[in-house]
Design a protein around this motif. Structure first.
Motif, PDB file in Angstrom:
ATOM      1  N   GLU B 249      -3.160   0.154  -6.587  1.00 21.63           N
ATOM      2  CA  GLU B 249      -4.451   0.729  -6.937  1.00 21.63           C
ATOM      3  C   GLU B 249      -4.202   1.806  -7.989  1.00 21.63           C
ATOM      4  OE1 GLU B 249      -8.074   2.432  -4.190  1.00 21.63           O
ATOM      5  OE2 GLU B 249      -6.152   3.408  -3.936  1.00 21.63           O
ATOM      6  N   THR B 250      -5.100   1.876  -8.974  1.00 26.84           N
ATOM      7  CA  THR B 250      -4.963   2.973  -9.951  1.00 26.84           C
ATOM      8  C   THR B 250      -6.168   3.895  -9.808  1.00 26.84           C
ATOM      9  OG1 THR B 250      -6.031   1.644 -11.649  1.00 26.84           O
ATOM     10  CG2 THR B 250      -3.626   1.670 -11.650  1.00 26.84           C
ATOM     11  N   TYR B 258      -0.409  11.519 -18.388  1.00 20.46           N
ATOM     12  CA  TYR B 258       0.684  11.663 -17.413  1.00 20.46           C
ATOM     13  C   TYR B 258       0.318  10.846 -16.191  1.00 20.46           C
ATOM     14  CZ  TYR B 258       1.653  15.522 -20.518  1.00 20.46           C
ATOM     15  OH  TYR B 258       1.901  16.252 -21.627  1.00 20.46           O
ATOM     16  N   LEU B 259       1.349  10.430 -15.442  1.00 22.01           N
ATOM     17  CA  LEU B 259       1.078   9.566 -14.292  1.00 22.01           C
ATOM     18  C   LEU B 259       1.796  10.091 -13.047  1.00 22.01           C
ATOM     19  CD1 LEU B 259      -0.303   6.782 -13.577  1.00 22.01           C
ATOM     20  CD2 LEU B 259       1.987   5.802 -13.753  1.00 22.01           C
ATOM     21  N   LEU B 260       1.043  10.131 -11.951  1.00 24.76           N
ATOM     22  CA  LEU B 260       1.663  10.346 -10.650  1.00 24.76           C
ATOM     23  C   LEU B 260       1.829   8.975 -10.007  1.00 24.76           C
ATOM     24  CD1 LEU B 260      -0.510  13.314  -9.252  1.00 24.76           C
ATOM     25  CD2 LEU B 260       1.784  13.476 -10.242  1.00 24.76           C
ATOM     26  N   VAL B 261       2.950   8.768  -9.334  1.00 28.62           N
ATOM     27  CA  VAL B 261       3.146   7.539  -8.568  1.00 28.62           C
ATOM     28  C   VAL B 261       3.457   7.956  -7.140  1.00 28.62           C
ATOM     29  CG1 VAL B 261       4.371   5.336  -8.385  1.00 28.62           C
ATOM     30  CG2 VAL B 261       4.120   6.435 -10.624  1.00 28.62           C
ATOM     31  N   ALA B 262       2.670   7.441  -6.201  1.00 26.86           N
ATOM     32  CA  ALA B 262       2.863   7.815  -4.798  1.00 26.86           C
ATOM     33  C   ALA B 262       2.281   6.723  -3.921  1.00 26.86           C
ATOM     34  CB  ALA B 262       2.176   9.152  -4.493  1.00 26.86           C
ATOM     35  N   PHE B 263       2.810   6.608  -2.696  1.00 27.90           N
ATOM     36  CA  PHE B 263       2.272   5.608  -1.768  1.00 27.90           C
ATOM     37  C   PHE B 263       1.827   6.273  -0.466  1.00 27.90           C
ATOM     38  CE2 PHE B 263       5.617   5.065   1.482  1.00 27.90           C
ATOM     39  CZ  PHE B 263       6.728   5.631   0.874  1.00 27.90           C
ATOM     40  N   GLY B 264       0.999   5.550   0.279  1.00 28.66           N
ATOM     41  CA  GLY B 264       0.585   5.996   1.608  1.00 28.66           C
ATOM     42  C   GLY B 264      -0.113   7.340   1.587  1.00 28.66           C
ATOM     43  N   PRO B 289       1.253   2.172  -5.265  1.00 28.22           N
ATOM     44  CA  PRO B 289       1.688   0.848  -4.814  1.00 28.22           C
ATOM     45  C   PRO B 289       1.145   0.611  -3.394  1.00 28.22           C
ATOM     46  CG  PRO B 289       3.548   2.134  -5.653  1.00 28.22           C
ATOM     47  CD  PRO B 289       2.394   3.075  -5.478  1.00 28.22           C
ATOM     48  N   ILE B 290       0.508  -0.521  -3.193  1.00 30.17           N
ATOM     49  CA  ILE B 290       0.046  -0.903  -1.850  1.00 30.17           C
ATOM     50  C   ILE B 290       1.110  -1.787  -1.197  1.00 30.17           C
ATOM     51  CG2 ILE B 290      -1.741  -2.167  -0.565  1.00 30.17           C
ATOM     52  CD1 ILE B 290      -3.715  -1.298  -2.782  1.00 30.17           C
ATOM     53  N   THR B 291       1.684  -2.705  -1.988  1.00 29.58           N
ATOM     54  CA  THR B 291       2.880  -3.408  -1.511  1.00 29.58           C
ATOM     55  C   THR B 291       4.085  -2.661  -2.070  1.00 29.58           C
ATOM     56  OG1 THR B 291       2.662  -4.887  -3.416  1.00 29.58           O
ATOM     57  CG2 THR B 291       1.889  -5.722  -1.294  1.00 29.58           C
ATOM     58  N   PRO B 294       6.562  -6.860  -2.471  1.00 34.08           N
ATOM     59  CA  PRO B 294       6.978  -6.744  -3.869  1.00 34.08           C
ATOM     60  C   PRO B 294       6.398  -5.499  -4.547  1.00 34.08           C
ATOM     61  CG  PRO B 294       5.258  -8.399  -3.633  1.00 34.08           C
ATOM     62  CD  PRO B 294       5.621  -7.988  -2.251  1.00 34.08           C
ATOM     63  N   PHE B 295       7.221  -4.871  -5.383  1.00 34.49           N
ATOM     64  CA  PHE B 295       6.869  -3.602  -6.025  1.00 34.49           C
ATOM     65  C   PHE B 295       6.076  -3.852  -7.312  1.00 34.49           C
ATOM     66  CE2 PHE B 295       7.870   0.334  -8.423  1.00 34.49           C
ATOM     67  CZ  PHE B 295       7.462   1.255  -7.473  1.00 34.49           C
ATOM     68  N   PRO B 296       5.062  -3.017  -7.587  1.00 28.68           N
ATOM     69  CA  PRO B 296       4.265  -3.217  -8.808  1.00 28.68           C
ATOM     70  C   PRO B 296       5.018  -2.804 -10.080  1.00 28.68           C
ATOM     71  CG  PRO B 296       3.405  -1.367  -7.541  1.00 28.68           C
ATOM     72  CD  PRO B 296       4.491  -1.984  -6.713  1.00 28.68           C
ATOM     73  N   THR B 297       6.076  -3.515 -10.366  1.00 28.66           N
ATOM     74  CA  THR B 297       6.950  -3.195 -11.497  1.00 28.66           C
ATOM     75  C   THR B 297       6.213  -3.328 -12.826  1.00 28.66           C
ATOM     76  OG1 THR B 297       8.815  -3.996 -10.212  1.00 28.66           O
ATOM     77  CG2 THR B 297       9.138  -3.854 -12.588  1.00 28.66           C
ATOM     78  N   ILE B 298       5.466  -4.430 -12.976  1.00 25.71           N
ATOM     79  CA  ILE B 298       4.841  -4.699 -14.282  1.00 25.71           C
ATOM     80  C   ILE B 298       3.762  -3.657 -14.627  1.00 25.71           C
ATOM     81  CG2 ILE B 298       3.452  -6.396 -15.576  1.00 25.71           C
ATOM     82  CD1 ILE B 298       5.186  -8.563 -14.118  1.00 25.71           C
ATOM     83  N   PRO B 299       2.822  -3.370 -13.720  1.00 26.12           N
ATOM     84  CA  PRO B 299       1.823  -2.337 -14.085  1.00 26.12           C
ATOM     85  C   PRO B 299       2.449  -0.977 -14.393  1.00 26.12           C
ATOM     86  CG  PRO B 299       1.487  -3.123 -11.817  1.00 26.12           C
ATOM     87  CD  PRO B 299       2.471  -4.034 -12.452  1.00 26.12           C
ATOM     88  N   ILE B 300       3.523  -0.616 -13.716  1.00 29.99           N
ATOM     89  CA  ILE B 300       4.175   0.669 -14.014  1.00 29.99           C
ATOM     90  C   ILE B 300       4.860   0.586 -15.373  1.00 29.99           C
ATOM     91  CG2 ILE B 300       6.036   2.239 -13.296  1.00 29.99           C
ATOM     92  CD1 ILE B 300       5.199   1.653 -10.384  1.00 29.99           C
ATOM     93  N   HIS B 301       5.478  -0.557 -15.639  1.00 32.17           N
ATOM     94  CA  HIS B 301       6.130  -0.762 -16.944  1.00 32.17           C
ATOM     95  C   HIS B 301       5.091  -0.643 -18.065  1.00 32.17           C
ATOM     96  CE1 HIS B 301       9.138  -2.261 -19.736  1.00 32.17           C
ATOM     97  NE2 HIS B 301       8.183  -3.037 -20.250  1.00 32.17           N
TER      98      HIS B 301
END
Lengths: 183, 361
Positions: B249-250, B258-264, B289-291, B294-301
């Motif tokens: 989810e974004t 700038y981007l924060l990346v965090a789960f849960g 990331p919800i999963t 598999p990790f959301p590698t492509i959207p982060i890339h």
């Protein structure tokens, strides 16, 4: 509208259930709510606190470090949370057992002697509802009708006979609260 | 109308399992997830839907009961918290090796060792990189609300049976213990024996019939050539998950610098940090990331081409940050901010760290 509240005191004062009734009342009034208790070692040491958020919008963080309102029911909680009230926010406290009274000048401070009143009236079980009444006098974020529904949802059916007593306590609490320092 | 309730995450997950038509829950109490077992024991689904609820003698027993039930094509699940999940790892590896579906819920607490009962995300590596022995993956879902705790049970069973692979729901004490409004799903009846034979009769031990060979559930393949073939078959499943099951989810990423990346739960706290930072004029977004696998590698890339830097916020010393760095592949600066040992980051300190570690000043 978003109201971020911390309710803090001793275990057994009804801190968590006061928060739950407020949160359930919010749901009944079609608001977003969150209820985040302390469940860690501090709870096992006898203190209890809960963060309740009631909002018209989706709630982001259920964990906060600053609050619109702090409801403080013992000295330990006063020491911990007086500084966490947002400037311009509200601090409500029960004077029972308080040795160091709040002294911030940038917030609204109200006192409610609910513990004394509850024991005078022989209603110690509804102490927390007296406090909730005092809070709702200042911040009527949910109306009486929804408090009734919140009580129905929060209390197990076998205790529904106690709802009128709880509602009465909310009303009495509204008259017990008085200002100490108002901006 | 769907039913609205104020529930703890732990209670919601238990209720959702009853409603999802689960056949069996096997667990052992440990804080901060004991409400799951307590709720199930109070609700007594064995008297209504027929779902078995059993407090096993240990975590090891509980996971092997899930193995047994899953072998028969049943929807089974278990839950625990960090130290208990460590005990379950052998069974989880066996389930992956034997291609058995099932859900394992980890309501993470601070570690290592017995640690503390307070929330943590320090089991990210364990959940996403193995945990048990051997070449395997769990499909890992990370709920960020009580609603998602309820939603991820039916989703988890769907995915577990689709891939015949164990699914982990990785959550923590914040989501487990907090109460929020939750819309409960409708009741789905438990599968009948006939339905199980129809769906899983080609692999599950549903009773041999004259028209087929015996179904054998085992992870023991002594012949190396056959074992390699088996692991390669598992790999195809993991590739399929990576292609089809990435969920994320974004939040306010459209114009983010700038981007924060965090789960849960940490992602919830970061949403507030985004609001605080934006009020100060800092254009920051959040990717959750919800999963986790598999990790959301492509959207982060892809976001690495848009933003000037990323801050990964976790309740650990830096675990998911490694997957973010792999996704970004050096394109922009990626830093980590973490609290651990049961401490929860607050929204302001996240903003402070974004400024000091990424933006500068």
């Amino acid at each position: 509208m978003t109201e971020e509240i911390i309710i803090a005191g001793f275990g057994g004062q009804g801190v968590l259930s006061m928060g739950k009734i407020l949160a359930y009342s919010g749901i009944m009034q079609n608001k977003e709510v969150s209820w985040m208790p302390s469940y860690g070692p501090e709870m096992r040491g006898g203190t209890a606190n809960v963060t309740v958020i009631v909002s018209d919008e989706r709630i982001s963080s259920p964990v906060l470090n600053k609050y619109d309102t702090a409801i403080i029911l013992n000295q330990q909680s006063m020491d911990k949370f007086e500084c966490s009230v947002k400037a311009g926010g509200y601090l409500i406290y029960d004077g029972n057992g308080i040795t160091r009274h709040p002294d911030r000048k940038d917030i609204n401070i109200y006192r409610i002697d609910a513990a004394d009143e509850a024991s005078k009236m022989g209603m110690t079980k509804v102490f927390n509802m007296l406090v909730l009444g005092g809070y709702l006098k200042l911040k009527p974020i949910v109306s009486g009708e929804f408090i009734h529904k919140g009580l129905e949802k929060s209390l197990p059916k076998r205790h529904h006979g106690m709802i009128p007593e709880n509602e009465k306590a909310v009303e009495i609490g509204k008259d017990l609260i008085y200002p100490i320092h108002v901006l | 109308m769907k039913e609205l309730r104020l529930m703890k995450g732990n209670e919601a997950i238990a209720e959702a399992a009853i409603r999802a038509g689960a056949d069996g829950y096997f667990g052992y109490p440990i804080t901060p997830q004991s409400e799951i077992l307590e709720y199930l024991m109070a609700e007594k689904p064995y008297e209504t839907t027929g779902m078995v609820v059993l407090q096993a003698e240990s975590e090891v027993a509980a996971i092997n009961m899930v193995y047994g039930g899953a072998s028969c094509g049943k929807k089974c699940w278990t839950s625990s918290s960090s130290p208990g999940i460590s005990l379950k790892q052998e069974g989880i590896s066996y389930m992956a090796g034997s291609e058995l579906p099932g859900i394992i819920v980890n309501v993470v607490r601070g570690g290592p060792g017995l640690g503390t009962i307070q929330p943590s995300q320090a089991d990210y590596f364990q959940a996403t990189k193995g945990g048990g022995h051997g070449d395997y993956r769990l499909l890992v879902l990370a709920p960020a609300s009580v609603q998602e705790m309820a939603d991820f049970i039916p989703l988890g069973f769907d995915l577990a049976f689709k891939y015949r692979n164990p699914v982990m729901i990785l959550t923590d004490g914040v989501i487990g213990q907090m109460m929020e409004k939750v819309e409960l799903p409708e009741f789905t009846p438990r599968w009948t024996e006939e339905e199980i034979v129809k769906m899983s009769g080609d692999w599950a031990t549903t009773g041999k019939t004259p028209d087929r060979e015996r179904n054998i559930i085992s992870s023991l393949i002594l012949d190396s050539a056959k074992q390699e073939k088996h692991v390669k078959k598992l790999e195809l499943k993991y590739k399929a998950m990576e292609a089809d099951e990435v969920r994320y989810e974004t939040f306010q990423c459209e114009d983010a610098e700038y981007l924060l990346v965090a789960f849960g739960s940490t992602a919830r706290i970061c949403q507030k940090s985004v609001d605080i930072a934006r009020a100060k004029g800092i254009k920051v977004g959040l990717l959750r990331p919800i999963t986790l696998y598999p990790f959301p590698t492509i959207p982060i890339h892809e976001l690495a081409s848009q933003v000037k830097g990323m801050l990964v916020v976790e309740m650990n010393l830096g675990q998911m940050v490694e997957d973010v760095r792999l996704a970004v592949n050096g394109k922009v600066q990626v830093e980590h901010f973490g609290r651990c040992g049961g401490m929860i980051p607050n929204p302001d300190e996240i903003v402070k760290n974004l400024v000091s570690k990424i933006i500068g000043g």
